[in-house]
Design a protein around this motif. Structure first.
Motif, mmCIF file in Angstrom:
data_model
loop_
_atom_site.group_PDB
_atom_site.id
_atom_site.type_symbol
_atom_site.label_atom_id
_atom_site.label_comp_id
_atom_site.label_asym_id
_atom_site.label_seq_id
_atom_site.Cartn_x
_atom_site.Cartn_y
_atom_site.Cartn_z
ATOM 1 N N LEU A 145 18.150 29.792 -58.648
ATOM 2 C CA LEU A 145 17.216 28.944 -57.897
ATOM 3 C C LEU A 145 16.847 29.528 -56.541
ATOM 4 O O LEU A 145 15.852 29.122 -55.938
ATOM 5 N N THR A 188 19.970 31.663 -64.501
ATOM 6 C CA THR A 188 20.893 30.535 -64.534
ATOM 7 C C THR A 188 20.237 29.350 -65.243
ATOM 8 O O THR A 188 19.025 29.357 -65.501
ATOM 9 N N ARG A 189 21.052 28.345 -65.479
ATOM 10 C CA ARG A 189 20.489 27.121 -66.055
ATOM 11 C C ARG A 189 19.473 26.512 -65.085
ATOM 12 O O ARG A 189 18.464 25.959 -65.508
ATOM 13 N N GLY A 190 19.752 26.660 -63.800
ATOM 14 C CA GLY A 190 18.808 26.150 -62.796
ATOM 15 C C GLY A 190 17.437 26.778 -63.011
ATOM 16 O O GLY A 190 16.419 26.076 -63.036
ATOM 17 N N VAL A 204 22.178 32.523 -69.025
ATOM 18 C CA VAL A 204 23.545 33.052 -69.082
ATOM 19 C C VAL A 204 24.499 31.938 -68.682
ATOM 20 O O VAL A 204 24.245 31.239 -67.703
ATOM 21 N N GLN A 211 27.873 28.980 -69.707
ATOM 22 C CA GLN A 211 28.597 28.130 -70.645
ATOM 23 C C GLN A 211 27.712 27.532 -71.729
ATOM 24 O O GLN A 211 28.078 27.513 -72.892
ATOM 25 N N SER A 212 26.545 27.032 -71.346
ATOM 26 C CA SER A 212 25.664 26.449 -72.360
ATOM 27 C C SER A 212 24.531 27.411 -72.709
ATOM 28 O O SER A 212 23.538 27.012 -73.305
ATOM 29 N N GLY A 227 20.034 35.477 -55.962
ATOM 30 C CA GLY A 227 19.881 34.060 -55.581
ATOM 31 C C GLY A 227 20.600 33.124 -56.526
ATOM 32 O O GLY A 227 20.076 32.069 -56.897
ATOM 33 N N SER A 249 24.231 31.023 -57.125
ATOM 34 C CA SER A 249 25.389 30.584 -56.337
ATOM 35 C C SER A 249 26.712 31.007 -56.961
ATOM 36 O O SER A 249 27.669 31.317 -56.251
ATOM 37 N N ALA A 251 28.151 29.133 -59.894
ATOM 38 C CA ALA A 251 28.853 27.955 -60.421
ATOM 39 C C ALA A 251 29.745 28.416 -61.583
ATOM 40 O O ALA A 251 29.387 29.369 -62.286
ATOM 41 N N HIS A 256 28.238 29.217 -64.800
ATOM 42 C CA HIS A 256 27.515 30.487 -64.876
ATOM 43 C C HIS A 256 28.516 31.639 -64.983
ATOM 44 O O HIS A 256 28.348 32.546 -65.806
ATOM 45 N N ASN A 301 22.903 37.336 -52.055
ATOM 46 C CA ASN A 301 22.881 35.922 -51.685
ATOM 47 C C ASN A 301 22.898 35.805 -50.154
ATOM 48 O O ASN A 301 23.589 36.580 -49.495
ATOM 49 N N ALA A 352 29.033 31.983 -50.900
ATOM 50 C CA ALA A 352 28.652 31.725 -52.295
ATOM 51 C C ALA A 352 29.729 32.276 -53.246
ATOM 52 O O ALA A 352 30.154 33.426 -53.104
ATOM 53 N N GLY A 369 22.270 38.515 -47.617
ATOM 54 C CA GLY A 369 20.980 38.633 -46.936
ATOM 55 C C GLY A 369 19.889 37.966 -47.745
ATOM 56 O O GLY A 369 20.156 37.362 -48.800
#
Ligand code: FAD
Length: 345
Positions: free
Chosen positions: A235, A260-262, A275, A277-278, A291, A293, A295, A298, A312, A317, A329
């Motif tokens: 994100l 990411t899922r985001g 990429v 778990q789900s 960018g 985080s 989680a 992920h 990041n 993070a 950065g």
């Protein structure tokens, strides 16, 4: 002969039935074996050795002969094969029926399959037919030294804990395993084993689903689990129009784009590029996280990558804790600079 003595060690279960052997379902579809099948033969070898039992492969499909020597090469001692025209295209009904018919006849103690689209579809159907349990999406397997039961470990509660599940009273013990979490075993070309071919009586008129057309998925994302370099976005890129930064970097590196899922839920990427778990589990040589985080959901999908580079602007993070190189950065400055630098080389 010590090996033979151990091999006779089998689990008696309620009703006096005897189930023995570790089976791996080898996924063969559209002329391609899912590599997780070989990873599972490697893992199955360890489980079979702990139990003192046999490692068997199962191949169901149409015109599968070219897969047989490969399955032996990756370590199967015995192969059960059903080769039939109704298994030409993957469909739940005939595949579940083929696998179940073998399970009923030969009574394996453990059966494993990749947590792929096919494994996630057919294994619940087989478990239902066998009235046994199924642990989906395992990331660790083992044998409990006391009970000799299969320890099936998988993330639970949104990835916040790892749960180890035992199936005490039913057989077979069934698990699907995420691709790329187990090591690929050595391939010994020319290794031989026992081949058992079984008849299959189901006909086309017995099957309720028909395949009308086959539309291949977008080639860019199909082989995410096999990609050697992945450029992955989160994100932090803020908007779809900024995806171009990652696309340009991926282009110069010959990398595959993921996220990411985001990023998927924002509509920037398709689900098969997710990429985690789900989504898909990846193990590339290089994983560049832009960018993201980090989680836990992920991380479980990428933390076994050989080399992780994370960009990041937040020094706290979590992704930076698993990264080999962390660049703290603004990605909008760093990513174009990286692309420009790689272009020169
Ligand atoms: P964020 O967490 O919002 O992170 C964005 C990052 O970008 C931040 O660290 C921020 O510091 C950084 N950033 C912002 N601007 C900049 C800038 N200009 N320069 C540099 N860095 C910047 N997630 C997955 O990814 N895959 C899964 O499979 C998955 N499955 C899930 C399953 C369940 C059951 C649940 C509950 C959640 C799942 N999630 C999954 C979601 C997961 O919990 C996170 O919400 C998600 O991974 C966060 O995505 P993100 O890193 O893109 O976004």
């Amino acid at each position: 002969n010590e090996k033979k003595t151990i091999r006779s060690q089998v689990t008696p279960i309620a009703g006096g039935e005897v189930w023995s052997g570790v089976w791996v379902i080898i996924e063969y579809n559209n002329g391609r074996v899912a590599p997780v099948s070989w990873e599972l033969l490697g893992e199955g070898r360890k489980l079979a050795d702990s139990l003192g039992s046999e490692l068997c492969g199962v191949i169901t499909g149409y015109q599968v002969d070219n897969v047989i020597p490969e399955a032996f090469a990756y370590g199967a001692e015995k192969l059960y094969v059903i080769d039939h025209e109704v298994l030409k295209d993957y469909r739940t009904e005939p595949y579940a029926e083929a696998i179940t018919s073998l399970v009923r006849k030969y009574q394996p103690e453990i059966i494993l399959m990749g947590a792929t689209s096919m494994g996630r579809d057919v294994f619940p159907a087989v478990a239902t037919k066998m009235q046994t349990g199924l642990t989906a999406d395992c990331t660790v397997l083992g044998i409990d030294p006391e009970t000799k039961l299969l320890q099936q470990t998988r993330p639970a509660f949104g990835g916040n804990i790892m749960a180890t599940i035992l199936c005490r009273t039913r057989r077979p013990q069934m698990a699907t395993v995420r691709p790329r979490v187990m090591e690929m075993p050595e391939r010994a070309v020319g290794r031989e084993g026992e081949l058992i071919r079984e008849e299959f009586t189901l006909t086309e008129s017995d099957i309720r689903t028909k395949v009308l057309e086959f539309i291949p998925a977008d080639a860019k994302s199909t082989f995410l689990d096999k990609a050697e370099i992945i450029v992955s976005v989160g994100l932090g890129i803020a908007a779809k129009r900024n995806l171009v930064l990652a696309e340009e970097l991926a282009e110069v590196l010959g990398a595959t784009l993921a996220g990411t899922r985001g990023a998927v839920e924002a509509g920037w990427l398709s689900h098969d590029q997710q990429v985690g778990q789900s989504g898909v589990t990846v193990r590339p040589k290089v994983y560049i996280a832009i960018g993201i985080s980090g989680a836990i959901q992920h991380l479980v999908g990428m933390e076994t990558s050989d080399f992780i580079i994370a960009i990041n602007n937040d020094p706290e993070a979590p992704i930076l804790k698993v990264a080999n190189y962390g660049i703290v950065g603004d990605l909008f400055q760093i990513v174009p600079a990286m692309t420009a630098e790689f272009k020169k080389r």
